[in-house]
Design an enzyme around this catalytic site. Structure first.
Site, PDB file in Angstrom:
ATOM      1  N   ASP A  25      -2.007   6.930  -0.465  1.00 26.57           N
ATOM      2  CA  ASP A  25      -2.829   7.310   0.615  1.00 26.57           C
ATOM      3  C   ASP A  25      -1.833   7.603   1.693  1.00 26.57           C
ATOM      4  O   ASP A  25      -2.290   7.341   3.057  1.00 26.57           O
ATOM      5  CB  ASP A  25      -3.666   5.833   0.780  1.00 26.57           C
ATOM      6  CG  ASP A  25      -3.959   5.233   0.407  1.00 26.57           C
ATOM      7  OD1 ASP A  25      -4.703   5.889  -0.397  1.00 26.57           O
ATOM      8  OD2 ASP A  25      -4.792   4.175   0.326  1.00 26.57           O
ATOM      9  N   LYS A  79      -9.388   6.568  -4.175  1.00 22.96           N
ATOM     10  CA  LYS A  79      -9.937   5.309  -4.583  1.00 22.96           C
ATOM     11  C   LYS A  79     -10.934   4.504  -3.391  1.00 22.96           C
ATOM     12  O   LYS A  79     -10.579   4.981  -2.452  1.00 22.96           O
ATOM     13  CB  LYS A  79      -8.548   3.983  -5.171  1.00 22.96           C
ATOM     14  CG  LYS A  79      -7.550   4.737  -3.691  1.00 22.96           C
ATOM     15  CD  LYS A  79      -6.351   3.672  -3.897  1.00 22.96           C
ATOM     16  CE  LYS A  79      -5.971   3.878  -2.629  1.00 22.96           C
ATOM     17  NZ  LYS A  79      -6.329   2.989  -1.788  1.00 22.96           N
ATOM     18  N   CYS A  91      -3.114  -1.557   1.749  1.00 15.41           N
ATOM     19  CA  CYS A  91      -3.397  -0.612  -0.135  1.00 15.41           C
ATOM     20  C   CYS A  91      -1.668  -0.367  -0.896  1.00 15.41           C
ATOM     21  O   CYS A  91      -2.271  -0.680  -2.077  1.00 15.41           O
ATOM     22  CB  CYS A  91      -3.219   1.301  -0.219  1.00 15.41           C
ATOM     23  SG  CYS A  91      -5.061   1.093   0.693  1.00 15.41           S
TER      24      CYS A  91
HETATM   25  N1  TIU Z   1      -4.289   2.629   2.646  1.00 15.86           N
HETATM   26  C1  TIU Z   1      -4.342   1.723   3.419  1.00 15.86           C
HETATM   27  O1  TIU Z   1      -3.956   0.820   3.689  1.00 15.86           O
HETATM   28  N2  TIU Z   1      -5.871   1.165   4.060  1.00 15.86           N
HETATM   29  C2  TIU Z   1      -5.858   0.717   5.346  1.00 15.86           C
HETATM   30  O2  TIU Z   1      -6.782   0.289   5.124  1.00 15.86           O
HETATM   31  N3  TIU Z   1      -4.492   0.033   5.541  1.00 15.86           N
HETATM   32  C3  TIU Z   1      -4.971  -0.853   6.776  1.00 15.86           C
HETATM   33  O3  TIU Z   1      -3.688  -1.024   7.055  1.00 15.86           O
HETATM   34  N4  TIU Z   1      -5.501  -0.194   7.780  1.00 15.86           N
END
Ligand code: TIU
Length: 230
Positions: A32, A137, A170
């Site tokens: 991500d 995802k 994530c």
């Molecule tokens: N990619 C991921 O970690 N999504 C989140 O929402 N992370 C947060 O720390 N909010």
């Protein structure tokens, strides 16, 4: 880096002990690294976070990506993203966190966390190359409701090296999913970041606690020693 059993197997310093892997059966999973999390105006900021904390790891993730490409590893990029009609976004997720703007609302980089919108793209320095896998995802974990498990299985991948954001959300969720599916996973300490530095530190410690209950952690410098031997 020492060769422990065969010409194709390597062992590197890590915590809680050496991480051994066969490069041909190893994949880099970059979680991500999207504008939605790293740049102002995306999902991360809408949740009230200081997004500037995440940009610090970009040069290390870029170096890790270059390393994986040079060594011929499978490279997987993930994007947390939803369909434009939000059919894959549980209402509970959309309502969570009292954000300034919810998933699907319009922000400065397009609709927040929606597939195909400018903010949902992977940041330019880490752009996927031809032949690399890009996994969209809808959850925090990279295996939930995706084809990742099948893609790794058909390629005979057994070991995963993780980087990306955020460490405790994530990245950790994906590592725990991988652990339950039988993969040995290594988290590169300086190639992952959180909006909360204390949460990053806690995650590193819990991953490698109890003899590596989730996996291993190591700085990128430990992995780079492979450059001299392979
Ligand atoms: N990619 C991921 O970690 N999504 C989140 O929402 N992370 C947060 O720390 N909010």
């Amino acid at each position: 880096m020492t060769d422990t059993s065969s010409a194709n197997r390597f062992s590197m310093e890590a915590q809680p002990g050496p991480f051994s892997f066969e490069p041909a059966k190893t994949a880099l999973i970059i979680i991500d690294m999207q504008r939605d999390f790293i740049e102002p105006g995306g999902f991360g900021e809408s949740l009230g976070n200081d997004v500037s904390l995440l940009a610090e790891i970009v040069p290390t993730v870029a170096a890790l990506l270059d390393f994986a490409r040079r060594h011929g590893w499978l490279v997987v990029h993930t994007r947390e993203s939803h369909a434009p009609d939000l059919s894959d976004c549980p209402p509970a997720k959309r309502a969570r966190g009292m954000p300034n703007a919810r998933i699907g609302d319009t922000g400065p980089m397009g609709r927040i966390l929606i597939r195909g919108e400018p903010g949902n793209a992977i940041i330019e320095p880490l752009m996927p190359a031809a032949g690399e896998l890009v996994i969209d995802k809808p959850g925090k974990g990279a295996f939930h409701a995706t084809r990742l498990g099948e893609e790794l299985a058909v390629r005979g991948i057994t070991h995963l090296v993780f980087a990306g954001v955020t460490t405790e959300v994530c990245v950790q969720t994906s590592m725990r999913e991988a652990n339950d599916r039988g993969y040995d996973s290594l988290l590169i300490e300086d190639a992952t970041a959180s909006y909360f530095p204390a949460f990053k530190q806690a995650t590193l410690e819990m991953v490698r606690s109890q003899g590596g209950i989730v996996g291993w952690t190591a700085p990128f410098s430990s992995l780079m020693q492979l450059d001299g031997t392979a």
